[in-house]
Design an enzyme around this catalytic site. Structure first.
Site, PDB file in Angstrom:
ATOM      1  CD  GLN A 176      -2.728   0.915   2.444  1.00  0.00           C
ATOM      2  OE1 GLN A 176      -2.496   0.609   3.521  1.00  0.00           O
ATOM      3  NE2 GLN A 176      -3.876   1.768   2.322  1.00  0.00           N
ATOM      4  N   GLY A 303       2.839   1.385  11.892  1.00  0.00           N
ATOM      5  CA  GLY A 303       2.550   0.586  12.978  1.00  0.00           C
ATOM      6  C   GLY A 303       2.228  -0.772  12.520  1.00  0.00           C
ATOM      7  N   GLY A 304       1.077  -0.595  11.533  1.00  0.00           N
ATOM      8  CA  GLY A 304       0.656  -1.945  11.288  1.00  0.00           C
ATOM      9  C   GLY A 304       0.223  -1.829   9.724  1.00  0.00           C
ATOM     10  CG  MET A 305      -0.010  -3.449   5.156  1.00  0.00           C
ATOM     11  SD  MET A 305      -0.905  -1.921   4.802  1.00  0.00           S
ATOM     12  CE  MET A 305      -2.220  -2.569   3.599  1.00  0.00           C
ATOM     13  CD  GLU A 306      -4.773  -2.072   5.822  1.00  0.00           C
ATOM     14  OE1 GLU A 306      -3.781  -1.707   6.374  1.00  0.00           O
ATOM     15  OE2 GLU A 306      -5.420  -1.397   4.921  1.00  0.00           O
ATOM     16  CG  ASN A 307      -0.282  -7.172   4.095  1.00  0.00           C
ATOM     17  OD1 ASN A 307      -0.591  -6.209   3.158  1.00  0.00           O
ATOM     18  ND2 ASN A 307       0.787  -6.792   4.694  1.00  0.00           N
ATOM     19  CG  HIS A 330      -6.156   0.685  12.781  1.00  0.00           C
ATOM     20  ND1 HIS A 330      -6.792   1.780  12.473  1.00  0.00           N
ATOM     21  CD2 HIS A 330      -5.464   0.342  11.515  1.00  0.00           C
ATOM     22  CE1 HIS A 330      -6.725   2.437  11.435  1.00  0.00           C
ATOM     23  NE2 HIS A 330      -5.957   1.632  10.738  1.00  0.00           N
ATOM     24  CD  GLU A 331      -3.059  -2.043  10.781  1.00  0.00           C
ATOM     25  OE1 GLU A 331      -3.615  -2.239   9.829  1.00  0.00           O
ATOM     26  OE2 GLU A 331      -2.366  -1.103  11.667  1.00  0.00           O
ATOM     27  CG  HIS A 334      -7.612  -1.855   7.888  1.00  0.00           C
ATOM     28  ND1 HIS A 334      -8.312  -0.729   7.004  1.00  0.00           N
ATOM     29  CD2 HIS A 334      -6.644  -1.400   8.264  1.00  0.00           C
ATOM     30  CE1 HIS A 334      -7.626   0.468   7.052  1.00  0.00           C
ATOM     31  NE2 HIS A 334      -6.750   0.173   8.049  1.00  0.00           N
ATOM     32  CD  GLU A 353      -6.255   3.407   6.838  1.00  0.00           C
ATOM     33  OE1 GLU A 353      -6.359   2.942   8.028  1.00  0.00           O
ATOM     34  OE2 GLU A 353      -5.268   2.676   6.115  1.00  0.00           O
ATOM     35  CG  ASP A 408       4.039   6.781  -0.475  1.00  0.00           C
ATOM     36  OD1 ASP A 408       3.105   5.832   0.113  1.00  0.00           O
ATOM     37  OD2 ASP A 408       4.757   6.098  -1.329  1.00  0.00           O
ATOM     38  CE1 TYR A 416      -4.399   6.973   8.101  1.00  0.00           C
ATOM     39  CE2 TYR A 416      -4.803   5.279   9.529  1.00  0.00           C
ATOM     40  CZ  TYR A 416      -4.025   5.699   8.757  1.00  0.00           C
ATOM     41  OH  TYR A 416      -3.380   4.846   7.891  1.00  0.00           O
ATOM     42  NE  ARG A 590       3.818   2.965  14.547  1.00  0.00           N
ATOM     43  CZ  ARG A 590       3.208   2.888  15.744  1.00  0.00           C
ATOM     44  NH1 ARG A 590       3.727   2.175  16.802  1.00  0.00           N
ATOM     45  NH2 ARG A 590       1.873   3.500  15.947  1.00  0.00           N
TER      46      ARG A 590
HETATM   47  N1  BES Z   1      -3.215   0.580   5.960  1.00  0.00           N
HETATM   48  C1  BES Z   1      -2.650   1.426   7.013  1.00  0.00           C
HETATM   49  C2  BES Z   1      -1.177   1.771   6.605  1.00  0.00           C
HETATM   50  C3  BES Z   1      -1.215   2.495   5.486  1.00  0.00           C
HETATM   51  C4  BES Z   1      -1.953   3.544   4.754  1.00  0.00           C
HETATM   52  C5  BES Z   1       0.080   2.264   4.567  1.00  0.00           C
HETATM   53  C6  BES Z   1      -1.805   4.166   3.834  1.00  0.00           C
HETATM   54  C7  BES Z   1       0.147   2.948   3.389  1.00  0.00           C
HETATM   55  C8  BES Z   1      -0.625   3.890   3.054  1.00  0.00           C
HETATM   56  C9  BES Z   1      -2.339   0.790   8.480  1.00  0.00           C
HETATM   57  O1  BES Z   1      -3.749   0.302   8.474  1.00  0.00           O
HETATM   58  C10 BES Z   1      -2.579   1.697   9.601  1.00  0.00           C
HETATM   59  O2  BES Z   1      -3.596   2.659   9.363  1.00  0.00           O
HETATM   60  N2  BES Z   1      -1.781   1.961  10.313  1.00  0.00           N
HETATM   61  C11 BES Z   1      -1.556   2.763  11.570  1.00  0.00           C
HETATM   62  C12 BES Z   1      -2.485   2.158  12.604  1.00  0.00           C
HETATM   63  C13 BES Z   1      -2.862   3.323  13.590  1.00  0.00           C
HETATM   64  C14 BES Z   1      -3.723   4.198  13.083  1.00  0.00           C
HETATM   65  C15 BES Z   1      -3.465   2.309  14.765  1.00  0.00           C
HETATM   66  C16 BES Z   1      -0.030   2.941  11.462  1.00  0.00           C
HETATM   67  O3  BES Z   1       0.534   2.467  10.984  1.00  0.00           O
HETATM   68  O4  BES Z   1       0.290   3.931  12.501  1.00  0.00           O
HETATM   69 ZN    ZN Z   2      -5.615   1.540   8.662  1.00  0.00          ZN
END
Ligand code: BES
Ligand code: ZN
Length: 635
Positions: A176, A303-307, A330-331, A334, A353, A408, A416, A590
């Site tokens: 993503q 932080g995370g990615m919802e694969n 959160h993940e 998704h 988001e 990006d 969010y 991060r």
């Molecule tokens: N899907 C996102 C990460 C993302 C968004 C990657 C847009 C590339 C482009 C993921 O679910 C996310 O939102 N992560 C957050 C989590 C937090 C809001 C709890 C993060 O990484 O901080």
């Molecule tokens: Zn997210």
């Protein structure tokens, strides 16, 4: 040819007729919508971040066959693609690629593979290289033999020294928003969904995992097979490989992590099953079978990615006390908002988001407490208000303006938290019961499809606003979505626990209390964050030292607290953090936890010089996305 959304009803219906008979691979890919009008073909929506000709030829299935070459830092092999011809006369398939070396392309016809012509266009800095493949009459599949670049934007290759165990290399993908194209040739638009299978070869002692069915007790033999029977958009195709161990947390949840991390991770995230049950109760069935977590090295830029079936998770939330597990909520969320119902283009990211942040918080409320959920809302709102002050007005709209931009570069907390606040205000105005029914139905009606903002608004109108007239007007919603800033009537969550912290902080600031007298022993991480974030930015190093002596904040093992504290320390010239700051920046990649610190340092000449010195050492360990951001900060 692309067709404009509004004028395409007739044509879209024609195309729908075609897709309907071709996409009978599973009942799940059908919109189970009660109103046929909400169905559409991808032909209708323009995604400016993809070259794909998916309105004519649409990918349906992917077979990957790849070798993970750690020495060369490359994936090598082939991608076989099956497609539907929406336009029977179409004679080319157009894909997205970036920095791929294409060795040869074959087309299959009558069970025979033959080389076919292809053209790889010159690279666009944002979109990469358009790959146009000639489709012989009657051909149904193509196979592309290719290699990735060692600098592929969607892959990170880590030396053993950058892992927890220090003995084996580690690699992972982050697709993503538009980085899948850097590791596989694909129609890289969230409107196009494919099922996939993969054969992955790694060095023998390493384990590969993917966003697909992962066999928890697979044999460690360097040869792995994956199947993803649900159709997913390309940005959710994911791979990781390293010295990984699996530990189950429940029947259907578990963690993959390096051996030295796996126990701590399983303890930290033990509530995952409870979160799943809650989400299912509130928002309908979990469609994906297992839900596992892959713990990445600390350089993971998010932080995370919802694969799907396998969320990728930063180790920086393993705090020992489950204080940061809203990330898992959160993940997991998704799995409904995003993976099941997807944004049609990156301009519509808030549909992913914003909904996910809302669902995340509902899960936190159920699994932990309303008090905790409200604290997290208040922290997020505060952070949003502060961030908005630094953003251009156009980037504070929910419907993003990405014209000519890399998604990006427009990434922020707006989709969010502003999105979450919009949904919270709908919940407040219509009542939770009504809103929950709406939301659940929304997920059901759009399962396995992608939606534009406009389509969501039409659905909202029909299913919520018009059904309960006089509660919220369409105009009000449009202001939320299309206008800059935060509407005045946006929810402003009040936490009684935070009010107490505020009072203690005030008493200390005014000198009515000593630091040791603050009753902080029971404070949660969220209360500490509220305490620190509300301190005067020019508090000065003497008073910082008082707090540090009483509470040991520089030594906090909680990365969120450490981040907030060090940011304030930089602003107030408290240099006792210097050593901690340096090791923190060299260890963690991060973005959200490091970029603000670099930005703060870059505000003064000597600070910037120091930041550049630290960065020189830290940079090789950072992911491409983090490097890009920080390069710009320190240029
Ligand atoms: N899907 C996102 C990460 C993302 C968004 C990657 C847009 C590339 C482009 C993921 O679910 C996310 O939102 N992560 C957050 C989590 C937090 C809001 C709890 C993060 O990484 O901080
Ligand atoms: Zn997210």
């Amino acid at each position: 040819m692309r067709i404009k959304h509004q004028n395409s009803w007739l044509l879209a219906s024609l195309l729908l007729g075609l897709t309907a008979c071709q996409s009978d691979d599973s009942g799940e890919t059908d919109t189970a919508t009660g109103s046929g009008q909400e169905q559409k073909s991808t032909a209708e929506v323009v995604d400016r971040h993809s070259y794909a000709n998916s309105s004519e030829v649409e990918l349906k299935h992917l077979d990957l066959d790849l070798t993970v070459d750690f020495e060369a830092r490359q994936l090598k092999g082939s991608a076989q693609l099956a497609f539907d011809r929406l336009n029977p006369d179409a004679d080319t398939l157009v894909l997205d690629t970036r920095d791929l070396t294409i060795e040869k392309v074959e087309a299959q016809k009558d069970n025979e593979w033959r080389a076919t012509e292809f053209e790889l266009a010159e690279a666009d800095p944002v979109l990469g290289s358009k790959l146009t493949i000639r489709l012989p009459d009657g051909s149904e599949r193509v196979r592309i033999h290719y290699e990735t670049s060692p600098d592929a934007s969607g892959l990170q290759w880590l030396e053993p020294s950058q892992t927890a165990g220090k003995k084996y290399p580690y690699m992972y993908s982050q697709s993503q928003a538009i980085h899948a194209r850097s590791w596989l040739p694909i129609q890289d638009s969230p409107q196009v969904r494919v099922t996939y299978n993969a054969n992955i070869r790694t060095p023998e002692h390493l384990l590969a995992v993917m966003s697909a069915y992962n066999e928890p007790d697979t044999e460690l033999d360097g040869d792995y097979h994956f199947e993803m029977p649900q159709a997913i958009p390309s940005y959710l195709i994911a791979i990781g490989a390293g010295n990984l161990e699996f530990k189950a947390m429940s029947e259907r949840t578990g963690v993959y992590a390096e051996p030295s991390v796996v126990a701590a991770a399983a303890y930290e995230f033990a509530d995952t099953e409870a979160m799943m049950k809650t989400a299912e109760r509130l928002f309908g069935p979990y469609h994906w079978g297992r839900y596992d977590l892959l713990i990445l090295p600390p350089s993971f830029p998010f932080g995370g990615m919802e694969n799907p079936r396998l969320s990728f998770i930063t180790p920086t939330v393993i705090a020992g006390d489950r204080s940061l597990v809203n990330l898992i909520a959160h993940e997991l969320a998704h799995s409904w908002s995003g993976n099941l119902v997807t944004n049609a283009t990156w301009r519509d990211l808030w549909l992913n988001e914003g909904f996910t942040s809302y669902v995340e918080n509902r899960i936190m409320e159920e699994v932990f407490s309303e008090e905790r959920a409200v604290m997290e809302q208040a922290l997020a709102r505060q952070e949003l208000v502060e961030e908005m002050e630094t953003l251009e007005p156009r980037d504070t709209r929910l419907y993003l303006d990405l014209e000519g931009r890399d998604p990006d570069d427009a990434f922020s907390g707006v989709p969010y938290t502003k999105g979450q606040l919009l949904l919270m205000s709908l919940e407040e105005r219509f009542g939770r019961e009504t809103f929950d029914v709406f939301l659940r139905r929304y997920f059901d009606d759009h399962a396995f499809t992608s939606l534009t903002t406009e389509e969501f608004l039409a659905y909202l109108d029909k299913r919520l606003l018009e059904k309960h007239p006089g509660v919220v007007s369409e105009e009000e919603i449009k202001r939320w979505v299309y206008e800059a800033g935060l509407p005045e009537q946006a929810p402003d969550p009040q936490s009684p626990a935070f009010d107490k912290v505020t009072a203690e902080r005030q008493a200390w600031i005014q000198g009515d209390k000593k630091a040791e007298q603050i009753p902080s022993r029971q404070w949660t991480v969220q209360e500490w964050l509220h305490f620190i974030n509300g301190l005067p930015q020019d508090i000065g190093s003497e008073r910082m030292a008082e707090l540090d002596e009483a509470f040991g904040l520089t030594g906090s093992g909680n990365n969120e607290i450490a981040h907030a504290w060090m940011l304030l320390a930089l602003r107030s010239g408290y240099d006792a953090i210097d050593e901690r700051l340096e090791s923190y920046l060299k260890n963690i990649g991060r973005r959200r936890l490091i970029v603000p610190l670099y930005e703060e340092m870059a505000k003064t000449g000597p600070g910037k010089a120091r930041a550049q010195r630290i960065y020189r050492e830290a940079r090789p360990g950072y992911h491409y996305l983090a490097r890009n951001t920080i390069d710009a900060v320190l240029k």
